[in-house]
Design an enzyme around this catalytic site. Structure first.
Site, PDB file in Angstrom:
ATOM      1  N   ASN A   7       0.879  -1.173   0.000  1.00 28.19           N
ATOM      2  CA  ASN A   7       0.000   0.000   0.000  1.00 28.19           C
ATOM      3  C   ASN A   7       0.913   1.219   0.000  1.00 28.19           C
ATOM      4  OD1 ASN A   7      -1.409   2.336   0.892  1.00 28.19           O
ATOM      5  ND2 ASN A   7      -3.061   1.068   1.683  1.00 28.19           N
ATOM      6  N   GLU A  34      -3.903   1.999  -2.908  1.00 26.15           N
ATOM      7  CA  GLU A  34      -3.944   3.446  -2.653  1.00 26.15           C
ATOM      8  C   GLU A  34      -2.974   4.201  -3.562  1.00 26.15           C
ATOM      9  OE1 GLU A  34      -5.383   5.468   1.004  1.00 26.15           O
ATOM     10  OE2 GLU A  34      -4.322   3.854   2.010  1.00 26.15           O
ATOM     11  N   ASP A 147      -4.174  -4.833   1.027  1.00 32.05           N
ATOM     12  CA  ASP A 147      -4.456  -4.196   2.306  1.00 32.05           C
ATOM     13  C   ASP A 147      -5.867  -4.608   2.692  1.00 32.05           C
ATOM     14  OD1 ASP A 147      -5.107  -2.587   4.415  1.00 32.05           O
ATOM     15  OD2 ASP A 147      -4.619  -0.691   3.440  1.00 32.05           O
ATOM     16  N   ASN A 149      -7.283  -4.278   5.671  1.00 37.79           N
ATOM     17  CA  ASN A 149      -7.888  -3.429   6.709  1.00 37.79           C
ATOM     18  C   ASN A 149      -8.622  -4.254   7.757  1.00 37.79           C
ATOM     19  OD1 ASN A 149      -7.281  -0.609   6.587  1.00 37.79           O
ATOM     20  ND2 ASN A 149      -8.374  -0.476   4.638  1.00 37.79           N
ATOM     21  N   ASP A 218      -1.766  -6.336   6.019  1.00 34.79           N
ATOM     22  CA  ASP A 218      -1.489  -6.613   4.601  1.00 34.79           C
ATOM     23  C   ASP A 218      -1.156  -8.099   4.455  1.00 34.79           C
ATOM     24  OD1 ASP A 218      -1.211  -3.702   3.271  1.00 34.79           O
ATOM     25  OD2 ASP A 218      -0.363  -3.662   5.295  1.00 34.79           O
ATOM     26  N   HIS A 248       2.447   2.092   5.149  1.00 35.61           N
ATOM     27  CA  HIS A 248       2.566   0.636   5.071  1.00 35.61           C
ATOM     28  C   HIS A 248       3.953   0.267   4.564  1.00 35.61           C
ATOM     29  CE1 HIS A 248      -1.884  -0.417   5.096  1.00 35.61           C
ATOM     30  NE2 HIS A 248      -1.928   0.895   4.918  1.00 35.61           N
TER      31      HIS A 248
END
Length: 256
Positions: A7, A34, A147, A149, A218, A248
DNA sequence: ATGGTAGTAAAACTA
């Protein structure tokens, strides 16, 4: 074959860090999240100069995913199936020349809880579970990298209590992550490293990196056919210590 | 309980 997930928190703000890391680590395939760029803003010239083909699913300002590969790739999907109304750039799926399927994902953050963003996260995870089942039926080797989350266990966060009510630590999020694993997917990192406190993300605030106050969110999840070929996995902390680092750091897995 | 940082893109939103 080394596959990584990173990320980058804006590919344009981070380009030197990313190309330096590509040269140093030399992954065969990398899933980026991202990228915070539209397709036409993606620095394709610099990425190709670094030796990579790219499949890009961009979006203005937020989100955005891409997959880079040293060898040519075919794009299979530019969105996660299951909701044609979903406009957020969070999923891209490619196939390598060797028939290895790679899904790159940026799972919704989901905060605040409760609310529409948390509902979206859970619905997105349900769609991911459905899609993983469809991929399993192909019996092709695949990985789902990105990622997520989600903080799967207390071993994956410096302060479990602080995150228990957060969208990343809520039981609804964890349950869906476990359901994904229980389909038969393997958390590549945990095959090789049982230690608690191995993180892939540290907040920019409060000196979190210096204090090692991180989370492991991740993952490279491997299908049974891919997991049979796993030879190593790890977290490469070095990019996080650089100037102008992403919040990250890359995670990786190697397949025979 | 608040605010601490970073990116996008032009004031507020996302993380």
């Amino acid at each position: 074959m080394k596959i990584a997930s990173f990320n980058v928190n804006s590919i344009r703000a981070r380009l030197p860090n990313i190309t330096d890391w590509l040269a140093a680590f030399s992954p065969d395939v990398v899933c980026l999240q991202e990228i915070k760029a539209q397709d036409e803003q993606f620095p394709i010239t610099e990425i190709e100069a670094a030796g990579y083909h790219a499949a890009v699913v961009g979006q203005k300002s937020y989100n955005g995913v891409a997959i880079l590969s040293r060898t040519p790739i075919t794009t299979r999907l530019r969105a996660l199936p299951g909701d044609t109304e979903d406009e957020q750039a969070r999923y891209v799926e490619v196939e390598t020349e060797a028939g290895f399927i790679v899904g790159g994902l940026y799972l919704p953050n989901g905060n605040p809880v409760p609310g529409p963003k948390f509902d979206y996260k859970l619905a997105w995870m349900d769609r991911l579970i459905d899609h993983a089942q469809a991929l399993l039926r192909t019996e092709q080797p695949f990985v789902l990298c990105g990622d997520y989350n989600v903080i799967p266990t207390d071993a994956d966060v410096y302060d479990p209590r602080a995150m228990a009510g957060d969208a990343l630590g809520r039981p609804e999020s964890k349950d869906r992550f476990y359901r994904l694993l229980n389909l038969g997917l393997t958390d590549s990192f945990r095959v090789f490293d049982p230690r608690p406190g191995q993180f892939s993300y540290w907040d920019y605030q409060r000196g979190a990196y210096d204090k090692d106050h991180g989370w492991r969110i991740d993952f490279i999840l491997a299908s049974p056919q891919a997991a049979d070929r796993l030879t190593g996995a790890g977290i490469d902390r070095s990019p996080r210590a650089q100037e102008k680092a992403s919040d990250h750091t890359p995670v990786w897995a190697e397949f025979a």
